[in-house]
Write a protein that holds these residues in place. Structure first.
Motif, mmCIF file in Angstrom:
data_model
loop_
_atom_site.group_PDB
_atom_site.id
_atom_site.type_symbol
_atom_site.label_atom_id
_atom_site.label_comp_id
_atom_site.label_asym_id
_atom_site.label_seq_id
_atom_site.Cartn_x
_atom_site.Cartn_y
_atom_site.Cartn_z
ATOM 1 N N GLY A 426 0.828 -1.219 0.000
ATOM 2 C CA GLY A 426 0.000 0.000 0.000
ATOM 3 C C GLY A 426 0.853 1.255 0.000
ATOM 4 N N TYR A 427 1.966 1.206 0.768
ATOM 5 C CA TYR A 427 2.894 2.349 0.812
ATOM 6 C C TYR A 427 3.523 2.568 -0.560
ATOM 7 C CZ TYR A 427 7.075 5.034 1.968
ATOM 8 O OH TYR A 427 8.065 5.992 1.991
ATOM 9 N N TRP A 428 3.902 1.451 -1.217
ATOM 10 C CA TRP A 428 4.471 1.536 -2.570
ATOM 11 C C TRP A 428 3.454 2.166 -3.528
ATOM 12 C CZ3 TRP A 428 3.275 -0.266 -7.424
ATOM 13 C CH2 TRP A 428 4.281 -0.192 -8.394
ATOM 14 N N LEU A 429 2.193 1.762 -3.402
ATOM 15 C CA LEU A 429 1.132 2.314 -4.265
ATOM 16 C C LEU A 429 1.018 3.829 -4.088
ATOM 17 C CD1 LEU A 429 -1.804 -0.273 -3.840
ATOM 18 C CD2 LEU A 429 -0.279 -0.042 -5.796
ATOM 19 N N ILE A 430 0.994 4.267 -2.811
ATOM 20 C CA ILE A 430 0.872 5.707 -2.518
ATOM 21 C C ILE A 430 2.058 6.464 -3.124
ATOM 22 C CG2 ILE A 430 0.830 7.457 -0.671
ATOM 23 C CD1 ILE A 430 -0.465 5.200 1.129
ATOM 24 N N LYS A 431 3.263 5.891 -2.962
ATOM 25 C CA LYS A 431 4.480 6.535 -3.459
ATOM 26 C C LYS A 431 4.473 6.682 -4.987
ATOM 27 C CE LYS A 431 7.442 7.794 -0.327
ATOM 28 N NZ LYS A 431 7.798 9.209 -0.279
ATOM 29 N N HIS A 432 3.812 5.740 -5.670
ATOM 30 C CA HIS A 432 3.790 5.763 -7.133
ATOM 31 C C HIS A 432 2.463 6.275 -7.688
ATOM 32 C CE1 HIS A 432 7.233 3.175 -6.288
ATOM 33 N NE2 HIS A 432 7.695 3.548 -7.456
ATOM 34 N N ASP A 433 1.739 7.040 -6.860
ATOM 35 C CA ASP A 433 0.492 7.699 -7.279
ATOM 36 C C ASP A 433 -0.599 6.756 -7.752
ATOM 37 O OD1 ASP A 433 1.432 10.271 -6.697
ATOM 38 O OD2 ASP A 433 2.507 10.359 -8.603
ATOM 39 N N PHE A 434 -0.663 5.580 -7.137
ATOM 40 C CA PHE A 434 -1.800 4.683 -7.370
ATOM 41 C C PHE A 434 -2.783 4.904 -6.226
ATOM 42 C CE2 PHE A 434 1.407 2.447 -9.838
ATOM 43 C CZ PHE A 434 0.684 1.911 -10.900
ATOM 44 N N GLU A 435 -4.062 5.036 -6.539
ATOM 45 C CA GLU A 435 -5.056 5.199 -5.467
ATOM 46 C C GLU A 435 -5.495 3.824 -4.991
ATOM 47 O OE1 GLU A 435 -8.277 8.209 -4.660
ATOM 48 O OE2 GLU A 435 -8.086 8.281 -6.826
ATOM 49 N N PRO A 436 -5.360 3.520 -3.675
ATOM 50 C CA PRO A 436 -5.734 2.176 -3.208
ATOM 51 C C PRO A 436 -7.256 1.939 -3.150
ATOM 52 C CG PRO A 436 -4.330 3.327 -1.606
ATOM 53 C CD PRO A 436 -4.786 4.328 -2.603
ATOM 54 N N ALA A 437 -8.058 3.022 -3.077
ATOM 55 C CA ALA A 437 -9.512 2.858 -2.914
ATOM 56 C C ALA A 437 -10.161 2.008 -4.018
ATOM 57 C CB ALA A 437 -10.191 4.217 -2.803
ATOM 58 N N PRO A 438 -9.842 2.235 -5.335
ATOM 59 C CA PRO A 438 -10.445 1.374 -6.366
ATOM 60 C C PRO A 438 -10.098 -0.110 -6.198
ATOM 61 C CG PRO A 438 -9.515 3.337 -7.385
ATOM 62 C CD PRO A 438 -9.064 3.322 -5.951
ATOM 63 N N LEU A 439 -8.904 -0.397 -5.644
ATOM 64 C CA LEU A 439 -8.500 -1.790 -5.407
ATOM 65 C C LEU A 439 -9.480 -2.446 -4.426
ATOM 66 C CD1 LEU A 439 -5.005 -3.228 -4.833
ATOM 67 C CD2 LEU A 439 -6.672 -3.582 -3.056
ATOM 68 N N LEU A 440 -9.796 -1.718 -3.352
ATOM 69 C CA LEU A 440 -10.713 -2.239 -2.328
ATOM 70 C C LEU A 440 -12.112 -2.427 -2.904
ATOM 71 C CD1 LEU A 440 -10.383 -2.956 0.643
ATOM 72 C CD2 LEU A 440 -11.322 -0.738 1.219
ATOM 73 N N LEU A 441 -12.529 -1.473 -3.737
ATOM 74 C CA LEU A 441 -13.847 -1.549 -4.377
ATOM 75 C C LEU A 441 -13.915 -2.764 -5.301
ATOM 76 C CD1 LEU A 441 -16.018 0.536 -3.783
ATOM 77 C CD2 LEU A 441 -15.512 1.653 -5.930
ATOM 78 N N GLY A 442 -12.831 -2.985 -6.063
ATOM 79 C CA GLY A 442 -12.760 -4.138 -6.957
ATOM 80 C C GLY A 442 -12.806 -5.449 -6.181
ATOM 81 N N MET A 443 -12.131 -5.467 -5.032
ATOM 82 C CA MET A 443 -12.097 -6.685 -4.220
ATOM 83 C C MET A 443 -13.469 -7.002 -3.630
ATOM 84 S SD MET A 443 -9.456 -7.712 -1.236
ATOM 85 C CE MET A 443 -9.578 -9.322 -0.473
ATOM 86 N N VAL A 444 -14.180 -5.967 -3.172
ATOM 87 C CA VAL A 444 -15.509 -6.165 -2.578
ATOM 88 C C VAL A 444 -16.510 -6.624 -3.630
ATOM 89 C CG1 VAL A 444 -17.482 -4.942 -1.588
ATOM 90 C CG2 VAL A 444 -15.239 -4.606 -0.642
ATOM 91 N N LEU A 445 -16.471 -5.962 -4.798
ATOM 92 C CA LEU A 445 -17.458 -6.270 -5.833
ATOM 93 C C LEU A 445 -17.081 -7.510 -6.655
ATOM 94 C CD1 LEU A 445 -18.388 -2.713 -7.177
ATOM 95 C CD2 LEU A 445 -19.664 -4.125 -5.598
ATOM 96 N N GLY A 446 -15.817 -7.917 -6.585
ATOM 97 C CA GLY A 446 -15.350 -9.027 -7.412
ATOM 98 C C GLY A 446 -16.153 -10.306 -7.207
ATOM 99 N N THR A 447 -16.305 -10.713 -5.942
ATOM 100 C CA THR A 447 -17.028 -11.955 -5.639
ATOM 101 C C THR A 447 -18.482 -11.865 -6.100
ATOM 102 O OG1 THR A 447 -15.634 -12.079 -3.676
ATOM 103 C CG2 THR A 447 -17.457 -13.628 -3.794
ATOM 104 N N LEU A 448 -19.122 -10.711 -5.820
ATOM 105 C CA LEU A 448 -20.526 -10.519 -6.215
ATOM 106 C C LEU A 448 -20.669 -10.510 -7.737
ATOM 107 C CD1 LEU A 448 -21.417 -7.665 -3.693
ATOM 108 C CD2 LEU A 448 -22.297 -9.989 -3.608
#
Length: 503
Positions: A426-448
């Motif tokens: 997550g720290y690496w993502l922040i450092k390289h300007d990736f937003e972690p929020a869409p990752l979490l959204l993808g993970m939650v909606l993925g199973t559904l």
């Protein structure tokens, strides 16, 4: 209309029970604390507190988590105005005029207008949730698996369009989130997928583990790296004259009204949320002002509009969650996690099967907003004193608390190690300007999404055209495709980036 009043009466009966009142107060207090203390953040806090909700009744747990979310919007304004440090991302815009007012000796009126604006917007948004809840649920009952799949695709595309920065990076984060959701056993056959014969991954990655790592631990590492405790110039003098003048009220009332409307609309949109609402409200006020040069020099409308907008958006984001089961932002994704922890399937059935949960939560928002006015204005001195606690003393206790929370879910040491690994990632993502929020959204909606995709293809006997032959599904996919095209267009991308740079 009669049904609405009966439902609200039932909701207040649930929310006013002693345990729920206490949990609402705890949520409001913790939310304010999170808002006031820079460097923790709502998402990280809700992720940290997810394990605690195991031992709580489902209604009380969600009332507390909701209180933290909208309470943080209130608390964030306090430090923005007094010490020019936004406690929350949603309060970044408030610093522009709020701190200028404080320097002019008008911190009291700025704080009270921020609290009044938040209270008015919160109450209006809660009314909107109550009014729209039942009709949207009836609409959602028309949805079959194909429509649900298309709706989730639309939700993910919204997250791409409204994510800050590169569109490609936002798409990459969502794709990674979808991949992480597939780790573990296959939904139907039970065959192992992407677990690399590691027994601990056989049941998949825990949602709380990933959330705690990517948000909780990563946030701590980022704060230590950026020197979050740099000597702050604290407001030493006592804050007096909290009551705004008649002129202040006259100037801020229209801004509160406009901010509430704008925030309520943007809160419902998936991927939108309180951050965009506060920026949009400030930009709008500046554009329609007779004298735009006042903004940035202590204009009270520059405090009233964003504070109203972020609180309205924080609360209306519960509408898609409660009616459709779709989380519009990362905090709502964590709320879905909390619901599934308690065995509640988010979606249109929740309003019918769990009326205590839905209406109790809606009623608790009114009570919570009232508590927050009392917590924020008379106790403002206490919140300012808390800012003197150095971050180096706070972070070890936060780390220990996170580790205990993660371990307590499955009593598995490997979960703590995984959370730590995701923290570094997550720290690496922040450092390289990736937003972690869409990752979490993808993970939650993925199973559904996978579940609904498979169900649709089973019903249609493998015919993929079902997604475009069903009118509602086709309409949702068409909107998603149009949004993706717009997101890639250079003109719109420039405009979108301007929203975040404004001021």
């Amino acid at each position: 209309m009669l049904d609405l009043f009966q439902n609200l009466a039932h909701g207040f009966a649930v929310a006013l029970s002693p345990i729920n009142l206490l949990l609402c107060l705890v949520g409001a207090l913790v939310g304010t604390l999170v808002g006031v203390l820079p460097g923790i953040g709502t998402i990280a806090t809700v992720a940290m507190l997810l394990p605690i909700t195991f031992g709580l009744p489902p209604v009380g747990a969600l009332i507390m988590l909701a209180g933290i979310y909208y309470g943080a919007q209130y608390g964030g304004s306090t430090t923005s105005i007094l010490v020019n440090i936004p406690g929350e991302a949603t309060s970044v815009v408030t610093t522009l005029d709020g701190f200028q007012m404080a320097k002019q000796g008008r911190a009291g009126p700025a704080l009270s207008i921020a609290a009044i604006g938040s209270f008015v917007a919160g109450c209006a948004a809660t009314v909107l949730i109550a009014v729209l809840g039942a009709p949207l649920t009836r609409l959602a009952l028309l949805f079959g698996p194909a429509e649900y799949f298309s709706l989730m695709v639309l939700g993910l595309i919204f997250a791409v369009v409204l994510a800050k920065g590169s569109v490609l990076k936002a798409v990459a984060m969502i794709a990674l989130g979808l991949l992480l959701s597939m780790v573990g056993a296959d939904l139907e056959t039970g065959a192992s997928r992407m677990s690399f014969n590691i027994p601990e991954l056989a049941d998949g990655l825990g949602f709380a583990t990933v959330a705690m790592g990517v948000f909780g631990f990563a946030e701590i590492i980022r704060n230590l790296d950026s020197g979050a405790e740099s000597d702050r110039e604290l407001v030493q003098q006592k804050i007096t004259g909290l009551m705004p003048t008649r002129k202040d009220l006259a100037e801020s009332a229209p801004a509160i009204f406009r901010g509430t409307i704008l925030g309520s609309i943007l809160g419902i949109l998936p991927g939108g949320g309180a951050v965009i609402a506060s920026f949009a409200a400030y930009t709008f006020e500046k554009k329609i002002a007779r004298d735009p040069s006042r903004f940035g020099r202590g204009a009270i409308a520059g405090v009233a509009a964003p504070e109203s907008a972020n609180n309205a958006a924080a609360q209306t984001s519960f509408i898609p969650l409660l009616t459709l089961g779709i989380p519009p932002n990362a905090v709502m994704a964590l709320m879905v996690g909390a619901m599934t922890i308690h065995g509640i399937q988010p979606g249109p059935q929740v309003m019918q099967k769990q009326p205590d949960l839905v209406w109790g939560m809606i009623a608790s928002m009114w009570i919570g907003n009232l508590m927050l006015i009392i917590i924020n204005l008379p106790l403002v001195g206490i919140w300012v004193r808390l800012l003197r606690v150095p971050y180096r003393l706070m972070f070890p206790s936060i780390v220990v608390f996170c580790a205990i929370g993660i371990y307590s879910i499955n009593n598995a040491p490997v979960d703590v190690i995984l959370a730590g690994a995701f923290g570094l990632f997550g720290y690496w993502l922040i450092k390289h300007d990736f937003e972690p929020a869409p990752l979490l959204l993808g993970m939650v909606l993925g199973t559904l999404m996978e579940e609904n995709l498979r169900r649709t293809l089973q019903i249609s006997r493998g015919d993929w055209s079902v997604f475009i032959t069903r009118p509602l599904s086709a309409a949702l996919l068409a909107i998603a495709a149009a949004l993706l095209v717009l997101a890639v267009l250079p003109a719109l991308r420039r405009k979108r980036d301007e929203v975040f740079v404004e001021g």
